[in-house]
Design a protein around this motif. Structure first.
Motif, PDB file in Angstrom:
ATOM      1  N   THR A 139       9.830   5.443   7.959  1.00  0.00           N
ATOM      2  CA  THR A 139       8.785   5.811   6.946  1.00  0.00           C
ATOM      3  C   THR A 139       8.888   5.048   5.680  1.00  0.00           C
ATOM      4  OG1 THR A 139       8.273   7.953   7.700  1.00  0.00           O
ATOM      5  CG2 THR A 139       7.470   7.293   5.447  1.00  0.00           C
ATOM      6  N   ALA A 140      10.170   4.793   5.229  1.00  0.00           N
ATOM      7  CA  ALA A 140      10.485   4.179   4.014  1.00  0.00           C
ATOM      8  C   ALA A 140      10.263   2.587   4.273  1.00  0.00           C
ATOM      9  CB  ALA A 140      11.842   4.581   3.441  1.00  0.00           C
ATOM     10  N   ALA A 141      11.001   2.333   5.226  1.00  0.00           N
ATOM     11  CA  ALA A 141      10.654   0.603   5.673  1.00  0.00           C
ATOM     12  C   ALA A 141       9.423   0.233   5.869  1.00  0.00           C
ATOM     13  CB  ALA A 141      11.510   0.411   7.113  1.00  0.00           C
ATOM     14  N   ILE A 142       8.564   1.102   6.522  1.00  0.00           N
ATOM     15  CA  ILE A 142       7.082   0.561   6.747  1.00  0.00           C
ATOM     16  C   ILE A 142       6.437   0.459   5.336  1.00  0.00           C
ATOM     17  CG2 ILE A 142       4.862   1.010   7.919  1.00  0.00           C
ATOM     18  CD1 ILE A 142       6.377   2.435  10.098  1.00  0.00           C
ATOM     19  N   THR A 143       6.626   1.385   4.622  1.00  0.00           N
ATOM     20  CA  THR A 143       6.028   1.437   3.160  1.00  0.00           C
ATOM     21  C   THR A 143       6.611   0.497   2.446  1.00  0.00           C
ATOM     22  OG1 THR A 143       5.936   4.034   3.407  1.00  0.00           O
ATOM     23  CG2 THR A 143       5.537   3.088   1.283  1.00  0.00           C
ATOM     24  N   ALA A 144       7.875  -0.080   2.274  1.00  0.00           N
ATOM     25  CA  ALA A 144       8.482  -0.987   1.399  1.00  0.00           C
ATOM     26  C   ALA A 144       7.839  -2.423   1.897  1.00  0.00           C
ATOM     27  CB  ALA A 144      10.077  -0.966   1.544  1.00  0.00           C
ATOM     28  N   VAL A 145       7.403  -2.534   2.968  1.00  0.00           N
ATOM     29  CA  VAL A 145       6.952  -3.635   3.522  1.00  0.00           C
ATOM     30  C   VAL A 145       5.406  -3.740   3.308  1.00  0.00           C
ATOM     31  CG1 VAL A 145       6.464  -5.377   5.568  1.00  0.00           C
ATOM     32  CG2 VAL A 145       9.085  -4.296   5.148  1.00  0.00           C
ATOM     33  N   SER A 146       4.680  -2.783   3.606  1.00  0.00           N
ATOM     34  CA  SER A 146       3.098  -2.686   3.660  1.00  0.00           C
ATOM     35  C   SER A 146       2.637  -2.449   2.166  1.00  0.00           C
ATOM     36  CB  SER A 146       2.839  -1.561   4.532  1.00  0.00           C
ATOM     37  OG  SER A 146       3.426  -1.692   5.761  1.00  0.00           O
ATOM     38  N   ALA A 147       3.386  -1.608   1.384  1.00  0.00           N
ATOM     39  CA  ALA A 147       2.732  -1.324   0.033  1.00  0.00           C
ATOM     40  C   ALA A 147       2.743  -2.658  -0.853  1.00  0.00           C
ATOM     41  CB  ALA A 147       3.399  -0.374  -0.459  1.00  0.00           C
ATOM     42  N   PRO A 148       3.808  -3.572  -0.960  1.00  0.00           N
ATOM     43  CA  PRO A 148       3.537  -4.637  -1.830  1.00  0.00           C
ATOM     44  C   PRO A 148       2.677  -5.656  -1.203  1.00  0.00           C
ATOM     45  CG  PRO A 148       5.967  -4.394  -0.921  1.00  0.00           C
ATOM     46  CD  PRO A 148       5.104  -3.185  -0.731  1.00  0.00           C
ATOM     47  N   LEU A 149       2.604  -5.854   0.288  1.00  0.00           N
ATOM     48  CA  LEU A 149       1.956  -6.831   0.898  1.00  0.00           C
ATOM     49  C   LEU A 149       0.585  -6.349   0.676  1.00  0.00           C
ATOM     50  CD1 LEU A 149       1.603  -9.069   2.743  1.00  0.00           C
ATOM     51  CD2 LEU A 149       1.831  -7.407   4.809  1.00  0.00           C
ATOM     52  N   THR A 150       0.055  -5.305   0.835  1.00  0.00           N
ATOM     53  CA  THR A 150      -1.314  -4.699   0.671  1.00  0.00           C
ATOM     54  C   THR A 150      -1.689  -4.922  -0.829  1.00  0.00           C
ATOM     55  OG1 THR A 150      -0.964  -2.956   2.457  1.00  0.00           O
ATOM     56  CG2 THR A 150      -2.982  -2.833   0.778  1.00  0.00           C
ATOM     57  N   LEU A 151      -0.845  -4.544  -1.827  1.00  0.00           N
ATOM     58  CA  LEU A 151      -1.425  -4.713  -3.143  1.00  0.00           C
ATOM     59  C   LEU A 151      -1.554  -6.478  -3.311  1.00  0.00           C
ATOM     60  CD1 LEU A 151       0.891  -2.323  -5.213  1.00  0.00           C
ATOM     61  CD2 LEU A 151      -1.554  -2.303  -4.624  1.00  0.00           C
ATOM     62  N   HIS A 152      -0.554  -7.413  -2.898  1.00  0.00           N
ATOM     63  CA  HIS A 152      -0.745  -8.757  -3.049  1.00  0.00           C
ATOM     64  C   HIS A 152      -1.892  -9.129  -2.428  1.00  0.00           C
ATOM     65  CE1 HIS A 152       0.388 -13.092  -2.989  1.00  0.00           C
ATOM     66  NE2 HIS A 152       0.156 -12.929  -1.430  1.00  0.00           N
ATOM     67  N   LEU A 153      -2.365  -8.689  -1.265  1.00  0.00           N
ATOM     68  CA  LEU A 153      -3.555  -9.237  -0.637  1.00  0.00           C
ATOM     69  C   LEU A 153      -4.711  -8.859  -1.413  1.00  0.00           C
ATOM     70  CD1 LEU A 153      -2.575  -8.693   3.202  1.00  0.00           C
ATOM     71  CD2 LEU A 153      -2.801 -10.830   1.958  1.00  0.00           C
ATOM     72  N   TYR A 154      -4.836  -7.525  -1.812  1.00  0.00           N
ATOM     73  CA  TYR A 154      -5.928  -7.157  -2.624  1.00  0.00           C
ATOM     74  C   TYR A 154      -5.916  -7.878  -3.975  1.00  0.00           C
ATOM     75  CZ  TYR A 154      -8.579  -3.818  -5.756  1.00  0.00           C
ATOM     76  OH  TYR A 154      -9.340  -3.117  -6.692  1.00  0.00           O
ATOM     77  N   ALA A 155      -5.020  -8.228  -4.689  1.00  0.00           N
ATOM     78  CA  ALA A 155      -5.060  -9.091  -5.849  1.00  0.00           C
ATOM     79  C   ALA A 155      -5.696 -10.416  -5.393  1.00  0.00           C
ATOM     80  CB  ALA A 155      -3.822  -9.291  -6.315  1.00  0.00           C
ATOM     81  N   LYS A 156      -5.573 -10.758  -4.342  1.00  0.00           N
ATOM     82  CA  LYS A 156      -6.010 -12.059  -3.913  1.00  0.00           C
ATOM     83  C   LYS A 156      -7.531 -12.154  -3.901  1.00  0.00           C
ATOM     84  CE  LYS A 156      -4.073 -15.116  -1.196  1.00  0.00           C
ATOM     85  NZ  LYS A 156      -3.344 -15.647   0.059  1.00  0.00           N
ATOM     86  N   GLN A 157      -7.947 -10.862  -3.202  1.00  0.00           N
ATOM     87  CA  GLN A 157      -9.566 -10.747  -2.872  1.00  0.00           C
ATOM     88  C   GLN A 157      -9.967 -10.689  -4.149  1.00  0.00           C
ATOM     89  OE1 GLN A 157     -10.289 -10.272   0.425  1.00  0.00           O
ATOM     90  NE2 GLN A 157      -8.316 -10.700   0.972  1.00  0.00           N
ATOM     91  N   ARG A 158      -9.572 -10.500  -5.314  1.00  0.00           N
ATOM     92  CA  ARG A 158     -10.653  -9.843  -6.479  1.00  0.00           C
ATOM     93  C   ARG A 158     -10.822 -11.365  -7.218  1.00  0.00           C
ATOM     94  NH1 ARG A 158      -7.680  -5.348 -10.068  1.00  0.00           N
ATOM     95  NH2 ARG A 158      -9.753  -5.713 -11.275  1.00  0.00           N
TER      96      ARG A 158
END
Length: 282
Positions: A263-282
């Motif tokens: 759970t921690a590993a998936i979150t550690a990889v996915s959370a910053p990646l999701t926020l990075h991709l979200y920032a690029k969409q804006r």
């Protein structure tokens, strides 16, 4: 040319408009991260209220897996459906939540394609509020699906030896694992921007994890190469831990540790990646 009276009236109207703007109350300060996230979460829940069809996945999948597999395999595997429920129900609970997670990513991809995402991106709020709000609504859906599985199991005769504390602990662990998967599918949604593709990718990942696991049968009956996969399958560890908590069998400390690590590993990889991709969409 305009007459002096017309010019005077025009200037007077403009001055009046400026006076109104100056007299209007100043806008409140920017919403905090938690407030904005709660607002987006509430929006997602209101969408479900106005379109109940969005709950079909959270209702149909838990019922289908729990009822169908109990009566299909219960007699062959454990001698009776009631005995099989002790093994199966914690597993179908884990499997149902894992599969339901893909639909949150699909809904995010739909927001991207319909233009709602761009409108939210223009707001002056914390950039992760939209993602966190989606997670809050996902958590509510997972709790709803978990309640369906548990209540259905009780109706079918399942009696957890771990009692209410064991059931609640298992549900909390499974929901936490589900939210880590939600972040993963959110990142996929921002990459592919197509709900159908998100569901296809999620199915390719989740179906082997669900069926090549210890949810339905003991791994000892499987070929050696498949047992090796089952032993490292995170969904197997989630199901084993849920069984231990709900049935109070003990001895699942290793599975609990692996579940938390996954759970921690998936979150550690996915959370910053999701926020990075979200920032690029804006």
């Amino acid at each position: 040319m305009s007459s002096p009276a017309v010019v005077s009236r025009a200037f007077g109207a403009e001055t009046h408009q400026i006076d109104i703007l100056l007299a209007a109350p100043r806008p409140r300060r920017r919403a905090g991260a938690l407030t904005a996230s709660a607002t987006f979460g509430r929006r997602a829940l209101l969408k479900i209220k106005h379109d109940p069809k969005q709950l079909v996945d959270s209702v149909a999948i838990p019922i289908l897996f729990t009822v169908l597999f109990t009566y299909l395999f219960g007699g062959a595997v454990s001698g009776s459906p009631g005995a099989y429920l002790e093994v199966l129900l914690p597993g179908t609970l884990s499997m149902s939540i894992a599969i339901v997670t893909m639909y949150g990513g699909a809904r995010l991809a739909q927001d991207v394609t319909t233009g709602a995402f761009e409108r939210f991106g223009s707001l002056s709020v914390w950039r992760g509020a939209f993602v966190l709000g989606g997670l809050l609504s996902d958590a509510a859906r997972y709790l709803f699906a978990s309640a369906i599985v548990v209540v259905l199991g009780l109706i079918m005769g399942y009696r957890p030896d771990g009692g209410a504390p064991g059931v609640l602990a298992a549900v909390a662990l499974i929901v936490a694992f589900g939210l880590s998967l939600s972040l993963l599918w959110a990142a996929v949604a921002l990459l592919v921007r197509d709900p159908a593709v998100v569901i296809s990718i999620a199915n390719v990942v989740l179906m082997p994890l669900s069926f090549a696991s210890n949810i339905f049968v003991e791994p000892e009956t499987m070929p050696g190469w498949l047992q090796a996969f089952v032993d490292v399958n995170p969904l197997s560890h989630v199901a084993t831990t849920a069984r231990d908590l709900m049935n109070a069998t003990g001895g699942a400390g290793g599975s609990l540790a692996w579940t938390l690590i996954a759970t921690a590993a998936i979150t550690a990889v996915s959370a910053p990646l999701t926020l990075h991709l979200y920032a690029k969409q804006r």
